[in-house]
Design an enzyme around this catalytic site. Sequence first.
Site, PDB file in Angstrom:
ATOM      1  N   TYR B  31       0.866  -1.178   0.000  1.00 48.36           N
ATOM      2  CA  TYR B  31       0.000   0.000   0.000  1.00 48.36           C
ATOM      3  C   TYR B  31       0.905   1.231   0.000  1.00 48.36           C
ATOM      4  O   TYR B  31       2.010   1.176  -0.537  1.00 48.36           O
ATOM      5  CB  TYR B  31      -0.945  -0.087   1.210  1.00 48.36           C
ATOM      6  CG  TYR B  31      -2.136   0.812   1.080  1.00 48.36           C
ATOM      7  CD1 TYR B  31      -2.994   0.690  -0.009  1.00 48.36           C
ATOM      8  CD2 TYR B  31      -2.387   1.798   2.021  1.00 48.36           C
ATOM      9  CE1 TYR B  31      -4.076   1.540  -0.149  1.00 48.36           C
ATOM     10  CE2 TYR B  31      -3.482   2.646   1.897  1.00 48.36           C
ATOM     11  CZ  TYR B  31      -4.324   2.518   0.802  1.00 48.36           C
ATOM     12  OH  TYR B  31      -5.394   3.363   0.664  1.00 48.36           O
ATOM     13  N   LYS B  86     -20.608 -19.596 -11.497  1.00 46.92           N
ATOM     14  CA  LYS B  86     -19.804 -19.455 -12.711  1.00 46.92           C
ATOM     15  C   LYS B  86     -18.386 -19.017 -12.354  1.00 46.92           C
ATOM     16  O   LYS B  86     -17.401 -19.538 -12.895  1.00 46.92           O
ATOM     17  CB  LYS B  86     -20.472 -18.399 -13.592  1.00 46.92           C
ATOM     18  CG  LYS B  86     -20.137 -18.528 -15.026  1.00 46.92           C
ATOM     19  CD  LYS B  86     -21.165 -19.417 -15.672  1.00 46.92           C
ATOM     20  CE  LYS B  86     -20.805 -19.770 -17.074  1.00 46.92           C
ATOM     21  NZ  LYS B  86     -21.874 -20.554 -17.686  1.00 46.92           N
TER      22      LYS B  86
END
Lengths: 373, 373
Positions: B31, B86
């Site tokens: 970060y 999916k």
Amino acid sequence: MDPVKLSKKLGGKIEIRSKVKLTSGNLKFLYTPGVAEVSRAIAKDNKLSHKLTIRKNTIAVVSDGSAVLGLGNIGPEAALPVMEGKALLFKELGNVDAFPIVLATQNTEEIIEIVKNLEPTFGGINLEDISAPRCFEIEDRLKKEMNIPVMHDDQHATAVVILAGLINALKVVKKDIKKIRIIISGVGAAGIATAKLLLKYGAKNIIMVDSCGTIYEKRSNMNPVKTGIAKVTNLEKIEGGVREALRGADVFVGVSAPNILTEEDIKCMSKDAIVFAMANPVPEIMPERAKSGGARIVATGRSDFANQINNVLVFPGIFRGALDNSIKEITDAHKIKAAEAIAGLIKKPTSGRIIPKALDKRVAKAVSRVFKK
Amino acid sequence: MDPVKLSKKLGGKIEIRSKVKLTSGNLKFLYTPGVAEVSRAIAKDNKLSHKLTIRKNTIAVVSDGSAVLGLGNIGPEAALPVMEGKALLFKELGNVDAFPIVLATQNTEEIIEIVKNLEPTFGGINLEDISAPRCFEIEDRLKKEMNIPVMHDDQHATAVVILAGLINALKVVKKDIKKIRIIISGVGAAGIATAKLLLKYGAKNIIMVDSCGTIYEKRSNMNPVKTGIAKVTNLEKIEGGVREALRGADVFVGVSAPNILTEEDIKCMSKDAIVFAMANPVPEIMPERAKSGGARIVATGRSDFANQINNVLVFPGIFRGALDNSIKEITDAHKIKAAEAIAGLIKKPTSGRIIPKALDKRVAKAVSRVFKK
């Protein structure tokens, strides 16, 4: 470690994982035909999607790349690594599944429409690195027009962590927020939200300063948000730059630009001055210089100095609590309680320790408890 | 296992995971401030986002919930469990990170605008369970207007797997695709795409049938897509229902509705008839009845019968290959090669084995290799 090489090796810092291993035995439960039963249950009662799907624990981290870190308007593709980092922090600190969404448009109305249409996918929306003043309208509209919690992190997580630090700093110097003068340098997302939250918490005397000087009613060169904040700050209408404003002030909060203050400026502040110099990575004044200028308590946004004021203390717990308690709106009351909860983790604040460490595991839990109904 | 209880326990079938464990040591690389270097590199060259971020391996599974499984227009929230399933299959079979996006709008133009604006986040777009004929325009426009691969799974993955099965079925019965009559029942997304792909592959005589009967030029009650397909199918303009069309036909492909055929209908087909009855979960005719009607080869969409024709054999490998080879468009040539690759995995096709099993690990790899430049 070179961040670019690391990113190349990882190819993105986060991944999607299945919670169960796929087998020929469970395929029919995880996918067709079994999944139809889950779909039918939700079709009957949409609210069940918050219990039976990823909405239960998933938020979007949405940016248009218009105000990324200190880098400015670098666009959505360049903003994506920052949003991935944010998503990583959400998961590691708050166990919140956060997915980055960077948008190809910087048009306010288009952003609002897109994010509204993403609502069925998510349990909450964390807005990120969207430039002021557009960020205010986007957040306001989405809060009104969506049924899941929406928070612009740069505004509110920053405001909460500053209030948390200030609560403890004021304990150390034994001053009352109602009686002090606070200078806020930077009138963008973070500055505006901080001023508003400090006012809610009881501050009476705040002066905001942008690159053109102090904000006061009827000053020229103001956007509508600055005109609004001018009605409730700097009631004495002090004119001039940050130096003039600092004379006799008790608290400086910088969310602005590197190296704008000198030791001399700090010397003009009142006794036991508190300096939060949070421009990143180079603060408004380096801690050792602020100290030698007479500041009693100094904080920055950096991990290599004492008192790191980092909004990572706030956002994971906020969304952890909002998701767990089906909170539809994150209110000022939540934010103030969150700041108090963070401050409360430091039992005996000292000038060198007013705030928990950035990765302190207790923090997200303490913040999330604020949302219990 | 009860799918609803399982979903409740899991709270969504997928999660976001960090690829590296967060420590106080690596925070500054993952970060701020280190992430700024990655952002700067991408700001200089946007294409790097395909190497340095989740775009390298992440696609969206986008639906508006308008045509979900056999359930119809059940809306986006109810579609979400299917999209999660999916996404799970994409990861488990193709190692593709897929994130479900269900949209609150069913307006064609709005869907196109939203998906285009999501482009900077993703390396590809898998459209899913969007009703015909809207799905055709949405896919066509997105393919033209986006710079990442876009595929409507219900059309093309289905067409590819049907072609794969048919290639091997025709080997078993020793018939030539150029010389046979093929009846396709169902003129939605799957039916249209299958007809087009079979024509590309060399089929000359296809008759399509919808709930009003056979499709032919100047029939009444047709949408523009049906009018289009009528120009290249049923050149003899045979009128009537599916029964009339089936007389003397070699192949029946059903992507339509349960129980529309009887043994008598199959008896009217030519010798060595091939019947793909893929309505889900109840096929156009049950396999044992098709067999007793004289069909030589029978396939369905179900795992509890021989010859399961499931598009899970196609989509993971398609996007694995497209991402790995920076493919911007999935073409008919790719689809035909993918079908041949799947068929080729069965060395000696028999009437009971024309297609690999749904979770055969070799399949996605074979399909992905089709995209090697």
